[in-house]
Design a protein around this motif. Structure first.
Motif, PDB file in Angstrom:
ATOM      1  N   ARG A  46       0.808  -1.216   0.000  1.00  0.00           N
ATOM      2  CA  ARG A  46       0.000   0.000   0.000  1.00  0.00           C
ATOM      3  C   ARG A  46       0.848   1.276   0.000  1.00  0.00           C
ATOM      4  NH1 ARG A  46      -2.124   3.318   4.291  1.00  0.00           N
ATOM      5  NH2 ARG A  46      -3.867   4.564   3.502  1.00  0.00           N
TER       6      ARG A  46
ATOM      7  N   LEU B 294      -7.773  -6.816  -0.028  1.00  0.00           N
ATOM      8  CA  LEU B 294      -6.984  -5.873   0.764  1.00  0.00           C
ATOM      9  C   LEU B 294      -6.627  -6.530   2.091  1.00  0.00           C
ATOM     10  CD1 LEU B 294      -9.112  -2.621   0.257  1.00  0.00           C
ATOM     11  CD2 LEU B 294      -7.057  -3.297  -1.001  1.00  0.00           C
TER      12      LEU B 294
ATOM     13  N   TRP C 214      -5.036   1.274  -3.610  1.00  0.00           N
ATOM     14  CA  TRP C 214      -5.827   0.874  -2.445  1.00  0.00           C
ATOM     15  C   TRP C 214      -7.156   1.621  -2.431  1.00  0.00           C
ATOM     16  CZ3 TRP C 214      -4.312  -2.482   1.694  1.00  0.00           C
ATOM     17  CH2 TRP C 214      -5.237  -2.537   2.748  1.00  0.00           C
ATOM     18  N   MET C 215      -7.102   2.928  -2.660  1.00  0.00           N
ATOM     19  CA  MET C 215      -8.310   3.741  -2.670  1.00  0.00           C
ATOM     20  C   MET C 215      -9.289   3.269  -3.742  1.00  0.00           C
ATOM     21  SD  MET C 215      -6.791   7.575  -2.094  1.00  0.00           S
ATOM     22  CE  MET C 215      -8.403   8.295  -2.381  1.00  0.00           C
TER      23      MET C 215
ATOM     24  N   GLU D 155     -11.166   0.090  -2.703  1.00  0.00           N
ATOM     25  CA  GLU D 155     -12.187   0.253  -1.675  1.00  0.00           C
ATOM     26  C   GLU D 155     -13.596   0.296  -2.269  1.00  0.00           C
ATOM     27  OE1 GLU D 155     -11.489   3.491   0.967  1.00  0.00           O
ATOM     28  OE2 GLU D 155      -9.491   2.817   1.540  1.00  0.00           O
ATOM     29  N   THR D 156     -13.699   0.780  -3.500  1.00  0.00           N
ATOM     30  CA  THR D 156     -15.016   0.940  -4.120  1.00  0.00           C
ATOM     31  C   THR D 156     -15.538  -0.369  -4.724  1.00  0.00           C
ATOM     32  OG1 THR D 156     -14.094   1.542  -6.289  1.00  0.00           O
ATOM     33  CG2 THR D 156     -14.412   3.324  -4.694  1.00  0.00           C
TER      34      THR D 156
ATOM     35  N   GLN E 119     -16.241  10.592   4.583  1.00  0.00           N
ATOM     36  CA  GLN E 119     -15.930   9.310   5.212  1.00  0.00           C
ATOM     37  C   GLN E 119     -16.097   9.377   6.727  1.00  0.00           C
ATOM     38  OE1 GLN E 119     -12.350   7.197   3.347  1.00  0.00           O
ATOM     39  NE2 GLN E 119     -12.016   9.297   2.691  1.00  0.00           N
TER      40      GLN E 119
ATOM     41  N   THR F 170     -17.644   3.909   5.945  1.00  0.00           N
ATOM     42  CA  THR F 170     -17.436   3.570   4.539  1.00  0.00           C
ATOM     43  C   THR F 170     -18.814   3.634   3.887  1.00  0.00           C
ATOM     44  OG1 THR F 170     -17.801   1.186   4.840  1.00  0.00           O
ATOM     45  CG2 THR F 170     -15.542   2.018   5.169  1.00  0.00           C
TER      46      THR F 170
ATOM     47  N   CYS G 269     -10.781  -1.494   7.210  1.00  0.00           N
ATOM     48  CA  CYS G 269     -10.016  -1.722   5.982  1.00  0.00           C
ATOM     49  C   CYS G 269      -9.910  -0.473   5.119  1.00  0.00           C
ATOM     50  CB  CYS G 269     -10.655  -2.840   5.158  1.00  0.00           C
ATOM     51  SG  CYS G 269     -10.413  -4.487   5.841  1.00  0.00           S
ATOM     52  N   SER G 270     -10.502   0.624   5.545  1.00  0.00           N
ATOM     53  CA  SER G 270     -10.413   1.852   4.758  1.00  0.00           C
ATOM     54  C   SER G 270      -9.048   2.497   4.941  1.00  0.00           C
ATOM     55  CB  SER G 270     -11.506   2.833   5.176  1.00  0.00           C
ATOM     56  OG  SER G 270     -11.305   3.295   6.494  1.00  0.00           O
TER      57      SER G 270
ATOM     58  N   LEU H  59     -17.350  -3.077   2.823  1.00  0.00           N
ATOM     59  CA  LEU H  59     -16.018  -2.647   3.243  1.00  0.00           C
ATOM     60  C   LEU H  59     -16.072  -2.213   4.706  1.00  0.00           C
ATOM     61  CD1 LEU H  59     -13.041  -1.948   2.311  1.00  0.00           C
ATOM     62  CD2 LEU H  59     -13.875   0.421   2.125  1.00  0.00           C
TER      63      LEU H  59
END
Length: 364
Positions: free
Chosen positions: A35, A91, A42-43, A46-47, A257, A279, A56-57, A52
């Protein structure tokens, strides 16, 4: 590079440490990227999850890393973006921490080592194979750092069934301890959620809503955030963490967020507030502060109920309130921990199991 010869992670070149981590990843044939070297990837990942967890964010990982540094600890983020057939599929939050006694600890940002999170559409056999490689990587990492007594966990992440992580840890001889987490099912109607609450809380929410002026901060508002920070300082009697951690949390409010629920008295004074990290699917209770002189009045009850309403407005699926401690837990919880978790349970619709594993790695 031999980890046992470090004089401290702060004096070791981070690039060299990450290079050694990358070597171990290749050694166990784990297709993964670090990361710190690919934050944007990584970002973007997340989507792609149907669920999520906040833990893990990337914003929560950044917060936990900054919080870990508050006490002078040295932490290195070694979280991994996992691939399958060269495509991102999972992730895995991970970190290394140098303790004051010189020991090195493997964790997920200071907590128990969390399992990898996989996309729902990934085939079970593929998940099994990747988990096997992840655990082989932990064995190498444990021997390299000489941290061979690992503490791992598995909590709720949208599924109720025991997964491959749990099964393979047990096959390796791990010892498991049951823990409990409090959640609110946000798919229920608000009336149904309120009916699940402790009866005394329902009346306190009604009366408190009439006493306080309510403020929901869901976008940039530095003045109110500064008020909340000052209130926290006054209640605690000292600064409990760094300005960096406060800034990270404020940035989550700006980026949608996170949010802050504030309560004001008739003189427009902020008397209480709670910050919640979110999230797209999960909300998490993070920090609150209330004027101690007003503890005989409903403060936290109102904040919790309003937070649930805000999470429902955003379309979240679950609200994670926190851990439910019990007297027979090991180690024994304090009276304060028991009291706080009993208060939190008054808002929960579900008590869900989580698992803590102890695993000893054989020297190699």
């Amino acid at each position: 590079m031999d980890a046992t010869r470090w004089t401290g992670l702060s004096t070791a070149p981070h690039g060299a440490i990450l290079s050694r981590i990358a070597e171990m990843i290749r050694e166990v044939h784990l297709d993964a990227r670090l990361r710190p070297e690919h934050p944007q990837a990584w970002m973007e990942m997340e989507t792609r999850f149907s669920y999520l967890p906040v833990s893990c964010s990337g914003s929560m990982i950044d917060y936990q890393m900054a919080y870990g540094r508050c006490g002078g600890a040295v932490m290195i983020d070694i979280s991994l973006i996992l691939n399958h057939d060269r495509n991102p599929c999972g992730l895995w939050p991970l970190s290394l921490t140098l303790l004051e006694n010189g020991d090195i600890r493997i964790s997920s940002q200071g907590g128990c080592i969390a399992p990898p999170l996989f996309r729902a559409e990934l085939a079970g056999k593929s998940v099994h194979d990747i988990v096997t490689r992840c655990l082989n990587f932990l064995k190498l990492l444990g021997n390299w750092t000489r941290h061979r007594e690992l503490v791992l966990m598995e909590g709720f992440s949208g599924l109720h069934a025991i997964g491959h992580w749990h099964d393979q840890l047990m096959r390796l001889g791990a010892v498991v301890t049951l823990r409990h987490e409090l959640f609110v099912d946000l798919s229920l109607s608000l009336a149904e959620i309120k009916s699940c609450m402790r009866k005394s809380f329902r009346s306190l929410i009604t009366s408190g809503s009439k006493i306080w002026q309510i403020e929901s901060i869901t976008s940039a508002n530095p003045e109110v955030w500064a008020e909340f920070k000052r209130l926290h300082f006054q209640v605690a009697g000292r600064s409990t963490r760094s300005d960096e951690t406060w800034q990270i949390q404020y940035d989550t409010v700006v980026s949608q967020q996170g949010f802050l629920i504030g309560l004001r008295d008739a003189h427009q004074r902020l008397v209480g507030g709670g910050y919640f990290h979110v999230t797209r699917q999960e909300g998490c209770y993070a920090v609150a502060a209330y004027d101690r002189a007003l503890f005989d009045k409903p403060l936290g009850h109102v904040v919790q109920f309003l937070a649930i309403q805000e999470m429902q407005r955003r379309g979240l699926r679950w609200y994670k309130i926190g851990r439910r401690h019990y007297p027979a837990d090991t180690p024994s919880p304090t009276e304060k921990e028991l009291s706080i978790s009993c208060f939190k349970q008054g808002f929960a619709t579900h008590i869900l199991p989580s698992y803590e594993f102890s695993l000893t790695i054989s020297p190699s």
